[in-house]
Design a protein around this motif. Sequence first.
Motif: not given
Length: 140
Positions: A2-3, A5, A56, A58-59, A119
């Motif tokens: 998911s993007e 936050k 977000v 981190d994958p 970021h």
Amino acid sequence: MSELKLGITRKEHFNAAHRLHNKNWSDEKNKKIFGKCNNPFFHGHNYELEVTIIGVVDPDTGYVIDTKILSDIIKEKVIEPFDHKNLNLEVEYFKERNPTVENIAILIYDVIKKEIPQHLELKIKLYETPRNFVEYPFGV
């Protein structure tokens, strides 16, 4: 992934003394405005700090931020300089500013913000007492 936050929060604690005093005012006005907090011999608080990092996930790591890294930043930039210190006398920033809980929260925000990736967003919640606290920035 998911993007969206989310925020991850680290809680810390430090003890510090301070005196609320405006050097441009008379002693009488300082006592009237700041009351017991204007004690010329200072007074202390057991501050509770919540540092929230917003971003977000981190994958690759599954983290917004590695909490060990965050813990190290807080210890180096906040706990070591503030814990068991007289803020008025031992923290340079407060030699020209009143060490109110508001100003302490702003300083903590500023020093931590410089240490985290740009970021990521940052929110500070600083409890001076169980009933008095500041959130900075507010509404984030």
